[in-house]
Structures are given as structure tokens and as C-alpha cells.
Scaffold this active site. Sequence first.
Site, PDB file in Angstrom:
ATOM      1  N   ASN A 206       0.850  -1.192   0.000  1.00 43.51           N
ATOM      2  CA  ASN A 206       0.000   0.000   0.000  1.00 43.51           C
ATOM      3  C   ASN A 206       0.886   1.242   0.000  1.00 43.51           C
ATOM      4  O   ASN A 206       1.897   1.290   0.701  1.00 43.51           O
ATOM      5  CB  ASN A 206      -0.836  -0.047   1.296  1.00 43.51           C
ATOM      6  CG  ASN A 206      -1.947   0.966   1.367  1.00 43.51           C
ATOM      7  OD1 ASN A 206      -2.755   1.074   0.443  1.00 43.51           O
ATOM      8  ND2 ASN A 206      -2.022   1.700   2.474  1.00 43.51           N
ATOM      9  N   HIS A 242      -4.706   9.972  -1.274  1.00 42.56           N
ATOM     10  CA  HIS A 242      -4.877  11.226  -0.511  1.00 42.56           C
ATOM     11  C   HIS A 242      -4.668  12.366  -1.511  1.00 42.56           C
ATOM     12  O   HIS A 242      -3.540  12.818  -1.733  1.00 42.56           O
ATOM     13  CB  HIS A 242      -3.871  11.306   0.636  1.00 42.56           C
ATOM     14  CG  HIS A 242      -4.136  10.305   1.711  1.00 42.56           C
ATOM     15  ND1 HIS A 242      -5.260  10.371   2.515  1.00 42.56           N
ATOM     16  CD2 HIS A 242      -3.457   9.199   2.095  1.00 42.56           C
ATOM     17  CE1 HIS A 242      -5.246   9.352   3.366  1.00 42.56           C
ATOM     18  NE2 HIS A 242      -4.167   8.623   3.122  1.00 42.56           N
ATOM     19  N   GLU A 271      -7.478   4.779   0.861  1.00 47.21           N
ATOM     20  CA  GLU A 271      -7.531   5.871   1.854  1.00 47.21           C
ATOM     21  C   GLU A 271      -8.007   7.171   1.212  1.00 47.21           C
ATOM     22  O   GLU A 271      -7.479   8.256   1.482  1.00 47.21           O
ATOM     23  CB  GLU A 271      -6.138   6.089   2.481  1.00 47.21           C
ATOM     24  CG  GLU A 271      -5.538   4.832   3.089  1.00 47.21           C
ATOM     25  CD  GLU A 271      -4.209   5.046   3.812  1.00 47.21           C
ATOM     26  OE1 GLU A 271      -3.848   6.220   4.059  1.00 47.21           O
ATOM     27  OE2 GLU A 271      -3.555   4.039   4.126  1.00 47.21           O
ATOM     28  N   ASP A 273      -9.287  10.599   0.133  1.00 51.30           N
ATOM     29  CA  ASP A 273      -9.846  11.886   0.542  1.00 51.30           C
ATOM     30  C   ASP A 273      -9.301  12.946  -0.401  1.00 51.30           C
ATOM     31  O   ASP A 273      -8.335  12.707  -1.129  1.00 51.30           O
ATOM     32  CB  ASP A 273      -9.617  12.233   2.028  1.00 51.30           C
ATOM     33  CG  ASP A 273      -8.182  12.121   2.501  1.00 51.30           C
ATOM     34  OD1 ASP A 273      -7.262  12.149   1.650  1.00 51.30           O
ATOM     35  OD2 ASP A 273      -7.958  12.024   3.721  1.00 51.30           O
TER      36      ASP A 273
HETATM   37  O1  9MR Z   1      -5.512   8.471  10.070  1.00 54.36           O
HETATM   38  C1  9MR Z   1      -4.299   8.255  10.745  1.00 54.36           C
HETATM   39  C2  9MR Z   1      -4.109   9.349  11.785  1.00 54.36           C
HETATM   40  O2  9MR Z   1      -5.111   9.286  12.766  1.00 54.36           O
HETATM   41  C3  9MR Z   1      -2.751   9.218  12.392  1.00 54.36           C
HETATM   42  O3  9MR Z   1      -2.522  10.318  13.263  1.00 54.36           O
HETATM   43  C4  9MR Z   1      -1.695   9.191  11.302  1.00 54.36           C
HETATM   44  C5  9MR Z   1      -0.321   9.053  11.892  1.00 54.36           C
HETATM   45  O4  9MR Z   1       0.613   8.677  10.951  1.00 54.36           O
HETATM   46  O5  9MR Z   1      -1.974   8.115  10.421  1.00 54.36           O
HETATM   47  C6  9MR Z   1      -3.152   8.291   9.753  1.00 54.36           C
HETATM   48  O6  9MR Z   1      -3.340   7.332   8.764  1.00 54.36           O
HETATM   49  C7  9MR Z   1      -2.336   7.272   7.746  1.00 54.36           C
HETATM   50  C8  9MR Z   1      -2.309   5.850   7.254  1.00 54.36           C
HETATM   51  O7  9MR Z   1      -2.055   4.993   8.331  1.00 54.36           O
HETATM   52  C9  9MR Z   1      -1.271   5.674   6.162  1.00 54.36           C
HETATM   53  N1  9MR Z   1      -1.447   6.599   5.097  1.00 54.36           N
HETATM   54  C10 9MR Z   1      -1.578   8.006   5.494  1.00 54.36           C
HETATM   55  C11 9MR Z   1      -2.666   8.151   6.530  1.00 54.36           C
HETATM   56  C12 9MR Z   1      -2.868   9.619   6.881  1.00 54.36           C
HETATM   57  O8  9MR Z   1      -1.749  10.115   7.533  1.00 54.36           O
END
Ligand code: 9MR
Length: 512
Positions: A206, A242, A271, A273
Site C-alpha cells: 500500500n 490522498h 484511503e 480523501d
Molecule cells: O488516520 C491516521 C491518523 O489518525 C494518524 O494520526 C496518522 C499518523 O501517521 O496516520 C493516519 O493514517 C495514515 C495511514 O495509516 C497511512 N497513510 C496516510 C494516513 C494519513 O496520515
Amino acid sequence: MSSVKPRRHGRHGGLPVLLVGALTLALSLTGGPANAAQQATLHELAAAQGKYFGSATDNPELTDAAYADILGSEFGQITPGNSMKWDTTEPVQGQFNFAKGDVITGFAAQHDQTVRGHTLVWHSQLPSWVGALPSTQVEAAMTRHITEEATHYRGAVTAWDVVNEPFNEDGTYRTSPFYNAMGTDYIATALRAAHAADPDAKLYLNDYNIEGLGAKSDAMYALVSELLDEGVPLDGVGMQAHLAVQYGFPYQMQANMQRFADLGLDVAVTELDVRMQLPADAAKTATQSSYYQQVTEACLAVERCVGITVWDYTDKYSWVPSTFPGQGAANLYDENLSPKPAHSAVRTALGGQDGGGGEGGEPGALKAQYRNSDSSVGDNQIKPGLQLVNTGTTPVSLSDVTVRYWFTAGNGAATYNSWCDWSPIGCSTVTHRVVAADTPEAGADHYLEVGFTGGTLAPGATTGEIQLRLNKTDWSLFDESDDYSYGSGTSYADASRIAVYVGGEPVWGIEP
Ligand code: 9MR
């Protein structure tokens, strides 16, 4: 390809979407209520096309009942945003804690949802003890971590992001304790360990910024080609997606997905957005809708694209504002859990708006805005202020439009008067009547139905406010405090609990 089972929930179980749409049309033509039972969810629309539609979530959010309600009904797949990451599941070497992840898999089981496990091996959210290990011990620690976690979630997780974000932007390998200790071999080792622990789970690599053709997706393509050649267990590639309106849409996303599919791999949007520089405005919002729509269309066009997960469905719980100060508004629902134009764009792309077969063609995209014009919740009148906005790109004929505002009757007369007191479009073009719901719900045993004798709403145009009012013929009192569509706001705001239909098709709002 992973199969998507239609979920049973709400009151229509697994009714095929076409039948659902036909029911909506028939009921609304006969004046009966088109309740939530007839509105196909994003997941149901996706499932009708062999895909899932899911959302990330996180443990603290599940205590928000309104949030959990939508998460459990609209989405057929969930991904824990944090609770299966290494810092949560093995914060101290050899001490495993799956309590938070178990809450997520429990929620999914209750709501007939699948779970994507996220994530087993990642350079981030990694407890410091891993980086402090002598390099000779990293492989054993990694294998143990994967084995424990994937074994624990066997049967509860359908797919794993085994390795997350292995690449830098230029397509070189990212350094991490794993890369530093094992070189690129850590990826095959991780996949083999995950497969041994859970042979039924689909195993993914991923990453972000691999949605379009480019150096980073080329690197992923080269890596997965090599892994497949070597017979390493690998089922799919996750494209995080993202996106940001200011950076443009990924270059040739569909073609990029297709080249991975052509290797025999599944592809998932993991993921999604679409953030923007705040404040949001009409142009940015339109671009955002179009990006969500294009991602959905790309996934639909690629058979091996198994589904789409949004990185949480609401701006209320987005990771964006804290990571990119000044940016936000990235999700399908706003902070008040009202669906945004991007939500209807996704529904349209999934075939939601003409699912009933109707006359063919799109019924149009409208949203309802509401303000409370009544200073008392306990008096003898209900005074909703309503306006409609055309959020689409085609004109909408108002004579096709109906709107429902749900309330409870209370004691007293069962007959009503309703009024339009003022509107810039002219009250003579506004029709209104009170209807007893065929299937009364809490807060919603009656609704005010509003229609129009004619007129056209151009793209971007609004009706302007329509000042409505209703009373019982004996002028007995209402208690509006628990009314489904009631809101206390005194200026116009998007109202998800007021439903809008075009030609009998629901185009806006969540029915009771
Ligand atoms: O959504 C997640 C957020 O709550 C955390 O603070 C963050 C820390 O790294 O991670 C976010 O999720 C991430 C995902 O695990 C991997 N891809 C990027 C996402 C957004 O940062």
C-alpha cells in the site's frame, strides 16, 4: 478478486438496487413514504457492481452515536485508522495488545462489514524499540509481529496492508529499520510471514502518490512484478489516494490501475480523501466532487479494482487539518455529518441516481438547506425555512421535485393546515401538504411535503428561502424537540435530515 457480499441492514435487506429504485418510484407516486428503506447506500450501489465501498474509522469515534450509525449503515467495509498499527499492537517487544483492533472487528461483525487490516510493517507509528534493535534481530522481530497479529485476526480481516509506504517520492526505497536490516528482501519476507499466518487473507502493498502513472507507481510496478515472478504471495496493490484539489488529478489513474490488474493483481483504493486550502468555495468544492467521481469511475472501469475506502467519511474526524494546517474539508460528509456534493457525485458515479430505471437520464443534484424560523419548540405551529440549491451541472425542473420535512404530531387533531408565507420564487408556485407516514419512525410520524407547480433551477442556483408553516386544525401544541428534521440553527445550513426527491428518486438527505 475478493467477492462482495450484499449486506443485510436497514429494512430492505439485500434487495437488488434496481428493485429498490423501482420501489422508491412506485411509493412516491402513490404518495406513500419513501423512507430509508428505499435509499440504496454507497456500499449497496458499489456491491451491485461487484465492489465494496468502505471507510476508515478509529476507536474514539465509535462513541459518537450519530457517526457510528452512518458508518454502520452506509459502508460495507471498514479500516482501522490506527488501532492495528505496531505502536498499538506491540508497544513493548513481545507484549501484544489487540483490544482496540478487536473493537473495530467487533463493530464490523455487528454491521456485516469486511475489514482491511492496516498495517503490519510501516516505518511510522513504530515503537522506538524496533529501531533500537541490533540489525541482526530485526527480521525475527518483524516476523514475530506479523505472525502474532495476522494469526490473531485470522477470519476477521479479509485483506492486509502487509507493507505500507515502502517508497520515496522518486521511486527509491524508503529507509526504515526493516530496509536497513534486510534491504528490499524485507518485503518478500513480510508477505511470506503474513501468508503463513493467514493463508486466506488478501495481501497488499500500500502506498500514496501511486494512483497515477509516474516514477513512484513505476517503482511499485517493478517491485510487484518481481515479487510475482519469484512466487511471493501477493494479491493486490493499495492506492491510498490522498488527493488535493490544488495538485490536480492523478495522471491516467484508470490506465495505471489497469496495468497492475493486468499482472493478475487486485487493486484497491484504500484511503481516499480530497483536501483543499480552506476556506472551501464553490469552485474547490466542484473540483473535489469531480475528483471523487473520477476515482469512482476509474475503479468501476477496472474489473480487478475491488473497492474504495475513504479515509474517514466525515470532516469531523479527518487527519488532514492537523497534518496540513489551513487545509481540510476533504471528506464526503461535513463536520455535522451532512453529505456534501462529493457524496452525490460518488452516488451518481455508482449509478445511484438513475438506479430506478425511471425515465432514464439523471434526475439532477439538489441539496436542502434549512433554518428554524420558530422561536418556540412547544407552541402550536412548526415553521421550517427551506431552500434548495442545484449542486449539479444540469438544470432541474422544479415540478419534478418534492421535499420532506419529518415531525411528530403529538396529541390533538389529526388534520392540518400548511402555509407558504413568503418566498422570492413566489408562494403561488409552492405546494405543501401534511402526510401521515405509512411506517412511523421515532420523531417522524408525519411529514410536510413540499412541491412546485413549475420553474427551473439552473446549476448553482437556489430557490431562495421558502418560509413554511403548519398547524393542527385544532391549534393544539407540538413538541418539536424530538422531531426528526428539526434543527435549532437560525441561519441556512445544509440539512441532511430533510430529504429531496427528483422524479421520485432520493437525491439528498437521510430518511428516518
Ligand atoms: O488516520 C491516521 C491518523 O489518525 C494518524 O494520526 C496518522 C499518523 O501517521 O496516520 C493516519 O493514517 C495514515 C495511514 O495509516 C497511512 N497513510 C496516510 C494516513 C494519513 O496520515
